[in-house]
Write a protein that holds these residues in place. Structure first.
Motif, mmCIF file in Angstrom:
data_model
loop_
_atom_site.group_PDB
_atom_site.id
_atom_site.type_symbol
_atom_site.label_atom_id
_atom_site.label_comp_id
_atom_site.label_asym_id
_atom_site.label_seq_id
_atom_site.Cartn_x
_atom_site.Cartn_y
_atom_site.Cartn_z
ATOM 1 N N UNK A 1 8.634 6.325 -0.501
ATOM 2 C CA UNK A 1 8.620 4.895 -0.216
ATOM 3 C C UNK A 1 8.476 4.709 1.287
ATOM 4 N N UNK A 2 7.394 4.051 1.710
ATOM 5 C CA UNK A 2 7.130 3.893 3.140
ATOM 6 C C UNK A 2 6.757 2.449 3.474
ATOM 7 N N UNK A 3 6.976 2.082 4.735
ATOM 8 C CA UNK A 3 6.618 0.738 5.185
ATOM 9 C C UNK A 3 5.177 0.660 5.672
ATOM 10 N N UNK B 1 0.009 6.950 3.675
ATOM 11 C CA UNK B 1 0.950 8.045 3.854
ATOM 12 C C UNK B 1 0.197 9.185 4.519
ATOM 13 N N UNK B 2 0.625 9.535 5.710
ATOM 14 C CA UNK B 2 -0.069 10.579 6.470
ATOM 15 C C UNK B 2 -0.129 11.878 5.672
ATOM 16 N N UNK B 3 -1.323 12.432 5.586
ATOM 17 C CA UNK B 3 -1.514 13.687 4.880
ATOM 18 C C UNK B 3 -1.674 13.542 3.374
ATOM 19 N N UNK B 4 -1.606 12.330 2.860
ATOM 20 C CA UNK B 4 -1.761 12.086 1.422
ATOM 21 C C UNK B 4 -2.936 11.149 1.196
ATOM 22 N N UNK B 5 -3.628 11.350 0.092
ATOM 23 C CA UNK B 5 -4.733 10.469 -0.267
ATOM 24 C C UNK B 5 -4.301 9.574 -1.415
ATOM 25 N N UNK C 1 5.273 4.253 -3.110
ATOM 26 C CA UNK C 1 5.164 2.830 -2.772
ATOM 27 C C UNK C 1 4.821 2.741 -1.294
ATOM 28 N N UNK C 2 3.759 2.008 -0.979
ATOM 29 C CA UNK C 2 3.363 1.796 0.417
ATOM 30 C C UNK C 2 3.549 0.332 0.785
ATOM 31 N N UNK D 1 12.752 -6.790 -2.101
ATOM 32 C CA UNK D 1 11.956 -5.651 -1.658
ATOM 33 C C UNK D 1 10.614 -5.738 -2.365
ATOM 34 N N UNK D 2 9.530 -5.639 -1.600
ATOM 35 C CA UNK D 2 8.186 -5.648 -2.188
ATOM 36 C C UNK D 2 7.363 -4.516 -1.576
ATOM 37 N N UNK D 3 6.370 -4.096 -2.312
ATOM 38 C CA UNK D 3 5.472 -3.053 -1.840
ATOM 39 C C UNK D 3 4.317 -2.911 -2.809
ATOM 40 N N UNK D 4 3.470 -1.942 -2.568
ATOM 41 C CA UNK D 4 2.334 -1.659 -3.432
ATOM 42 C C UNK D 4 2.528 -0.287 -4.084
ATOM 43 N N UNK D 5 2.541 -0.271 -5.407
ATOM 44 C CA UNK D 5 2.677 0.974 -6.146
ATOM 45 C C UNK D 5 1.347 1.719 -6.131
ATOM 46 N N UNK D 6 1.408 3.009 -5.809
ATOM 47 C CA UNK D 6 0.202 3.831 -5.735
ATOM 48 C C UNK D 6 0.460 5.199 -6.325
ATOM 49 N N UNK D 7 -0.631 5.897 -6.620
ATOM 50 C CA UNK D 7 -0.559 7.317 -6.989
ATOM 51 C C UNK D 7 -1.220 8.067 -5.848
ATOM 52 N N UNK D 8 -0.468 9.026 -5.284
ATOM 53 C CA UNK D 8 -1.009 9.847 -4.194
ATOM 54 C C UNK D 8 -1.163 11.280 -4.654
ATOM 55 N N UNK D 9 -2.099 11.977 -4.028
ATOM 56 C CA UNK D 9 -2.331 13.400 -4.345
ATOM 57 C C UNK D 9 -1.792 14.241 -3.213
#
Length: 104
Positions: free
Chosen positions: A3-5, A9-13, A77-78, A96-104
């Motif tokens: 979970x990041x603001x 996410x550095x190093x993740x796609x 979550x970004x 709390x709000x954010x964007x749900x994502x799938x990262x590799x």
């Protein structure tokens, strides 16, 4: 759950965006805590009871947002944002709000 603001996410796609997720918590301040907080405001110091209640509300809002994210099948979550709002004279809402994502 990662979970990041930040918007990435550095190093993740980011492979998939699932959309906005959120969680809310409302806490009430009881009369005794109000009285002791006012006394502390006059003589100085921190209002420990309020701080504890605020931390608990923040964690509850984050936990709700994370649960919604897991139900969508996302793994991160970004763009997380926390908002605090007074509700009436003796309640506080934390969102709390954010964007749900799938990262590799």
């Amino acid at each position: 759950m990662l979970t990041v603001t930040t918007p990435s996410i550095e190093g993740k796609m980011i492979e998939t965006h699932y959309g906005i997720v959120s969680g809310d918590a409302i806490v009430g301040a009881n009369m005794f805590r109000d009285v002791f907080a006012r006394v502390r405001d006059v003589i100085g110091g921190r209002a420990g009871g309020y701080e504890k209640a605020l931390r608990a509300a923040k964690q509850a809002a984050l936990d709700d947002m994370i649960a919604e994210t897991e139900q969508l099948g996302a793994n991160a979550i970004v763009g997380v944002d926390l908002d605090y709002e007074a509700v009436g004279e003796s309640m506080l809402m934390v969102s709390a709000t954010g964007t749900a994502v799938r990262v590799a």
